[in-house]
Design an enzyme around this catalytic site. Structure first.
Site: not given
Ligand code: NHR
Ligand code: GAR
Length: 221
Positions: A13, A15, A66, A92, A94, A108, A110, A137, A144-146, A175
């Protein structure tokens, strides 16, 4: 009415802390209404407690799928009210249910210069590729993820002797400066998502969003 922000976390946390500090300092005219974690052990929950902000833990393992997890989060977030829902190290993926419910108000941060390195382990991948620059970013979240529309990016130079750990540390400093700044644009009603793309102060941003100069960018270590 003051802009209401709900923050979703899974970890330390830092951020979230940067957001809370900006609110406290008066540079972010918003109120954090809820901090929601999918992990009971997330360090960010203590930060919320110290700041006197309502907390909730919704553990994804307690739900059949989910969609059920997302529905539970929506119910809790909407109890507290949120003009913007902020993912801050939330881990997670979404479902469309959640993403569409908060369309245009879900953001978000990233740790890469998207569209490079979507997903996980971004620092190691940037090093592996021999990149000379890296960064973070902020984007609107879509299905669409990220891959949602970019709002802003901040860049750092990669040094010869950088490791994933040293890069992560410098990217995180970026960040912590960038995220509160973008959220202040939201709080001041200057930032919105339209069918044409991301609009800041009534002007459409380029595909990579606003490129921002930060104090943290100048640091090497
Ligand atoms: N959901 C959607 N629909 N779209 C995005 O752009 C999202 C999202 C949820 C989270 C953050 C993202 C990042 O900044 C984010 C963007 C988790 C995973 C992942 O693979 C991927 C991208 C991001 C966050 N999660 C696994 C899962 O099965 C679990 C991984 C774990 O628990 O460590 O959900 O990178
Ligand atoms: C941050 O660097 C953020 O960009 C990244 O996790 C860290 C969280 O740090 N996010 C992801 O990788 C999402 N998949 P924080 O809990 O100290 O804010």
């Amino acid at each position: 009415m003051t802009h209401r922000i709900a923050v979703l976390i899974s970890g330390a946390g830092s951020n979230l802390q940067a957001i809370l500090d900006a609110v406290e300092a008066g540079t972010l005219a918003a109120r954090v209404t809820l901090v929601l974690s999918n992990k009971a052990a997330a360090g960010g929950l203590q930060r919320a407690a110290r700041a006197g902000i309502p907390r909730a833990v919704i553990d994804h393992r307690d739900y059949a799928d989910r969609a059920a997890f997302d529905a539970a989060m929506i119910a809790r977030i909407d109890e507290h009210g949120a003009d913007t829902v902020v993912l801050a190290g939330f881990m997670r993926i979404l479902t469309p249910l959640f993403v569409n419910h908060y369309a245009g108000r879900l953001i978000n941060i990233h740790p890469s210069l998207l569209p490079k390195y979507q997903g996980l382990n971004t620092h190691a991948r940037a090093l592996e590729a021999g990149d000379h620059e890296h960064g973070c970013s902020v984007h609107f979240v879509t299905e669409e993820l990220d891959g949602g529309p970019l709002i802003a990016q901040a860049r750092i130079a990669v040094a010869e002797n950088d490791t994933a750990a040293s890069l992560s540390k410098r990217v995180q400093r970026c960040e912590h400066e960038l995220y509160p700044r973008v959220l202040s644009w939201r709080a001041e009603q200057r930032l919105r998502l339209t069918d044409q793309g991301v609009e800041l102060d009534g002007e459409r941003l380029p595909p990579q969003g606003r490129q921002t100069a930060l104090a943290a960018m100048a640091e090497r270590h």
